[in-house]
Structures are given as C-alpha cells and as structure tokens.
Design an enzyme around this catalytic site. Structure first.
Site, PDB file in Angstrom:
ATOM      1  N   GLU A  47       0.986  -1.249   0.130  1.00 46.46           N
ATOM      2  CA  GLU A  47       0.030   0.085   0.055  1.00 46.46           C
ATOM      3  C   GLU A  47       1.083   1.155   0.173  1.00 46.46           C
ATOM      4  O   GLU A  47       1.787   1.140   0.602  1.00 46.46           O
ATOM      5  CB  GLU A  47      -0.960   0.034   1.120  1.00 46.46           C
ATOM      6  CG  GLU A  47      -1.745   1.285   1.600  1.00 46.46           C
ATOM      7  CD  GLU A  47      -2.074   1.376   2.875  1.00 46.46           C
ATOM      8  OE1 GLU A  47      -1.322   0.800   3.873  1.00 46.46           O
ATOM      9  OE2 GLU A  47      -3.385   1.772   3.251  1.00 46.46           O
ATOM     10  N   LYS A 123      -9.503   1.760  -1.645  1.00 49.61           N
ATOM     11  CA  LYS A 123      -9.723   1.147  -0.242  1.00 49.61           C
ATOM     12  C   LYS A 123     -11.153   1.635   0.311  1.00 49.61           C
ATOM     13  O   LYS A 123     -11.439   2.727   0.464  1.00 49.61           O
ATOM     14  CB  LYS A 123      -8.883   1.724   0.496  1.00 49.61           C
ATOM     15  CG  LYS A 123      -8.411   1.238   1.832  1.00 49.61           C
ATOM     16  CD  LYS A 123      -7.360   1.680   2.581  1.00 49.61           C
ATOM     17  CE  LYS A 123      -7.037   1.256   4.057  1.00 49.61           C
ATOM     18  NZ  LYS A 123      -5.894   1.526   4.560  1.00 49.61           N
ATOM     19  N   CYS A 172      -4.473  -2.808   2.742  1.00 53.15           N
ATOM     20  CA  CYS A 172      -4.406  -2.697   4.299  1.00 53.15           C
ATOM     21  C   CYS A 172      -5.429  -3.206   5.117  1.00 53.15           C
ATOM     22  O   CYS A 172      -6.086  -4.476   5.243  1.00 53.15           O
ATOM     23  CB  CYS A 172      -3.735  -1.355   4.488  1.00 53.15           C
ATOM     24  SG  CYS A 172      -3.153  -1.312   6.213  1.00 53.15           S
TER      25      CYS A 172
END
Lengths: 313, 313
Positions: A47, A123, A172
């Site tokens: 990330e 995300k 993540c």
C-alpha cells in the site's frame, strides 16, 4: 491440468519522507527484477508504495497533495511500468490517487504483463479519523485525506498467460474485514492481492498491542480469509522504522487451505515467492464452501441493514 | 473492573451407537462435575452430544427418530440438568431436536446457572447432502435429516452472575462461515459457544485432507473469527473413532485477540478451562472493529443479493 502462476511479494522497508521519488523507484525496480529472475509473473508491492505513510501527520493541503498521483502511470513512475513490460511481469501497486475531478482515494492497481491496467481498487475500509487527537505526535488520518472507495469489490480476470485467474484487490485494513473477502469470493476469486502499512506499536507510547500480536493478526487474517473463501492470497508490507514510526513486516503468500507457503523474514526490502496452482481453489469452492449449496442469505440481513452493533436489551 | 467468567469446554470422546443414553449422560455429568470443581461457571458440550453422529448413515425414519429429542430437558437427560443446577453451572448442549410440529433441527441450547434455558439456536449451515452417494460406506446426510435453522443468529444475555455477557451460539460447520459470526457481532457478542463433530479424514478412503489440516482449519476459523469479531470463543469437539469414522479433537478457548488460551490434548473426554475477562472484547470493539465508524454496508450487497458465486465473464 494445473494452472500454475508464479507469484511474488515485494516487501519494502521504510520509505522516508526525505527519500527522492527516483530513489524509491529504483528500489521497487530492483525488487521487480529480483522477482522476475526467480520466475515471478506477478509482483505485489505494498500500500502507498511510492511514499512514506503520510496519514500519520496533520498536513497542509499543499503538503498533502505532494503525496498524491494525478495519473498512473506518470513521468515519475514510468520507469517501473517500462521495466515490468520489458520483463513481461505484472504488478500490484498501491498509491494515493487524486482524480481529475479532485477526489482522493487510497488506491491499488494491477498491471498486466503487457503494461495495461487490468483492475483498479479504492480502499473501502479506511481506518483512523478525520480529526487529529490533541497531544499526539503521530496520527492516523486516512479518513481525513481519502474518500471511501467508490468501486466496491470488483473482481477481474488475468490474461491467458495467467490462466485467466479471477483476481481481487484489497488495501491494508480491508484484509481484516470478512465482508470484503466474501464480496470477492461471491465472484469466484482465486487470487487476492493486498498491500499494507500496519503500525508495529502505538507510536505515541501506548502499550496495548505489541509488534508480535499485530503481526500475528495480519497473518491470521490472511490465512483464515484465504481458507474461508478458498483463494490464494498475497499480503505485502511496507515494514520497519519509517519516519520514527514502526511498521510490521510479515508479508505472506497463503494457499487456499490457509497455509503460509512463503513469508518474509526481515523488515526490509525482500522478495517472497511461490508457484501457485490456481486449481487448488477448487477443493474448497466445490465442497466445503460451495456457496450455492450452503449459504443462507435470508439470515444475513443484519450485514447490510445495520452499520454499527446493536446489543440486545 | 474486570468481568471475569470461568469457561470450560467439555470435549467428549466418541459416543458409539451401541452406548446407552444412561452411560453417555454419566460421562457428561462427570465432565460437568470436573469442570465445576475447577471453578467453571459455564461448560460447553459438543454438537449432538447425546448420540453418535448419525447423519453418517442412511437410516429408516424409525432409526432416524431414535436419535431425536422431543423435549429438552426430557426424562433421559434430566439428571444432567439437575446436577448442573445443583452446582449452579450453566451449559451449552447440542442435540437433535424434533419439535411438536414435526420439524427436525440440529440444535443447541444454553442453560443458565438456575437451570433455565437462556437461548436456543438451530444450525443454519448444514453441510452434506440430501441423497447418499452410491458406493460410499459413510455419508454426510445433514441436509436430509435436518431443516435449515429458522431462528437466524439470535444473541442473548447471560444472567447477572455472568456479568450479563452477550452470548451467541453456533453449531459445527457454522463456525467456518464469517456471515454467521458477523450477524452475532452486529449484536455485540462477547462470547461465542460452539460444538462440533468434524471428520478427521475421508471415512470412505479419499486422501484429500488429513487430520492435521482439518484440525488446523477448525482452530484457524475459531481464532480468526474471534479476532475479527472481538469476542471470546469456546469451540468443543466430539472426537476420536466413533462407529468406525474418525473425528478431530482440538477443542479450544480463544480470546478476543484470536489467541488460543486453552486447548485439548487428547481425542477423549477432556475438560479445558480458562478465566475469561469479557472486557477484553472492548479493545477490538471500540477501535479496530468499531463497526459504526468503519463498516460500509453499501458495498456488501452481494452478501445478501447472491447465494452462489458468479464469476466475471
């Protein structure tokens, strides 16, 4: 007939705020070349792989925007794309995205062996907060700097030389959320790609969770969600002491049984590699986790009808 | 102030078809008494704890119904309920339920320290099939003998002496389904109780998964789902060679960090025990997994809108 794809995780050590983009890109290209020499067809970077994890600071708008990419590729990243295409290696890359319309996302793309973008993910599960906490030296301001991903969980297929693998991406914190994995598994995902920057300890001095338990959580989430969704998973860290804040390592490649088949041993730049037979997903998908036979969505309504927990009286 | 509850898992060895109900009940009572002597306030027994795992055979209706309970308690189980109330110990018990209306479920109840039933759960994720497979000696006919659970995932509270713990129950295969855990977590669950009968190997001679990987899967599912839902979990086996078919052991008590704090070492009758502070759930529920802050149900629609997997073109 086996459908084998050779996968690599390219864990990086810290990327300091003072590091030049050219220096960072050289490191990523070196990892890519090392993986390619070992036969990797697809390399997973972390990330926010091009910069330090800047949400740890309260920044001015100008400081913030220096960390964002306005196009991908762009001149400051082109050399990575060029080298990957020469080697016919694909890659997953996490970066901060600023769209032409002015939206900011914590984004990952997967690039195919011909250099084309196969998929984009933004995300969904942003941790942290909008406002900094008074008195803290380090923050977690992802909710301030990014909008929630607006693409959902879009699975996509790899090219023929990747056996048309059904692929998904997470970033993540997403990897700890079973809803995210399940949305991909409901599209038949065979290969989940994930990069992360996860704190090794509380950089403000709290002692609730140490590096060992945080690394355990990262591995546990990858293993169990790979197993329960019958998919391969590659989960890759940016690790080590970055601008005074510690990040866990523990990058792993996990098979559809939840077994770790490759694992990073350091907190620095390190390639992990595995030959992965995508058809190993079939055992889980056709038996224990044959969704069409066993799922009962009529009992799952709370998952979409509620956001927060609602305890019984 | 800590909210400590002393929990026990009462793993049993095999319960053979030839064993009398009185013999089986004596074993369960002995485990209950052993747990109580060690301070347990709540004892978790396995799935279908009163009988052999009868879905492994194709049975006539009469043979089948001999394994079902028409009321709970009933005269053949009353001694367990009586002894538990004397000791002021509660318990989770799995059994085959035949309702007055003629419905059959794979059911678990939790009984409080005063002998009253606190909660009832009927297994939602029935594995196996309706029809036996030709040529096989052993089957998995849960879908034939049971209806899908019709109660959803109803959390309930324990009594004051259990600190009003928010509790949930699952049965066997349910523990591998993240949807089930999440539905309880959306009710704030602090303590998940689960019994299982899980094959140690293919009793018909296949070699796909051995006992070690199956035990690993059972433990992994308990650990990761406890962590991702910030709850304690007690997961308890019926283990060993039962009527010629092997069952895994591996009963565990898992904390809200996903860490195993007690684990069975045998495939026989065995008590595992832990003092569990329910307030350890708060770290996860209030930070990493604070659902109201971090969940994005608008992206989870596939979980309820689809049953089976739908791969991309």
């Amino acid at each position: 007939m086996a459908r084998v794809l050779t996968l690599a995780g390219a864990q990086t050590g810290p990327i300091q705020r003072a590091d030049s983009r050219a220096h960072t890109l050289d490191r990523l290209i070196a990892l890519l070349e090392q993986a390619a020499r070992s036969g990797a067809q697809l390399v997973v970077f972390p990330e926010l792989a091009l910069t330090t994890f800047f949400p740890r600071w309260l920044l001015s708008d100008t400081e913030r925007d220096a960390f964002f990419e306005r196009a991908m590729p762009n001149p400051a990243c082109q050399a990575l794309f060029d080298r990957a295409r020469e080697l016919r290696v694909g890659f997953y890359l996490g970066f901060a995205e600023l769209t032409p319309e002015g939206h900011r996302f914590n984004t990952a793309i997967t690039v195919g062996p011909d250099g084309g973008v196969l998929g984009t993910y933004r995300k969904v599960h942003l941790p942290g907060s909008v406002e900094p906490r008074a008195g803290d030296r380090f923050h977690q301001l992802e909710k301030r700097y990014f909008e929630y991903g607006d693409l959902g969980f879009p699975a996509f297929r790899g090219p023929g030389e990747w056996h048309r693998a059904i692929m998904g991406m997470l970033v993540c914190n997403d990897r700890r959320w079973p809803e995210a994995w399940r949305c991909y598994a409901l599209q038949g995902v065979e290969l989940m790609l994930m990069g992360y920057n996860s704190a090794a300890y509380d950089p403000n001095g709290g002692s609730t969770e140490n590096e060992a338990i945080r690394t355990f959580h990262s591995t546990l989430a990858a293993q169990a969600n790979a197993y329960m969704n019958a998919t391969w998973a590659v989960s890759v860290a940016k690790a080590g002491n970055e601008d005074g804040s510690g990040l866990i390592g523990g990058s792993v490649i996990v098979d559809p049984n939840g077994v770790v088949v490759a694992q990073a041993a350091t907190l620095g730049d390190e390639v992990i590699l595995a030959e992965c037979d995508l058809d190993l997903c079939r055992q889980g998908k056709e038996k224990m986790f044959h969704f069409a036979s066993h799922r009962r969505p009529e009992h799952y309504r709370r998952i979409v009808d509620q956001v927060g927990a609602e305890p019984p009286p």
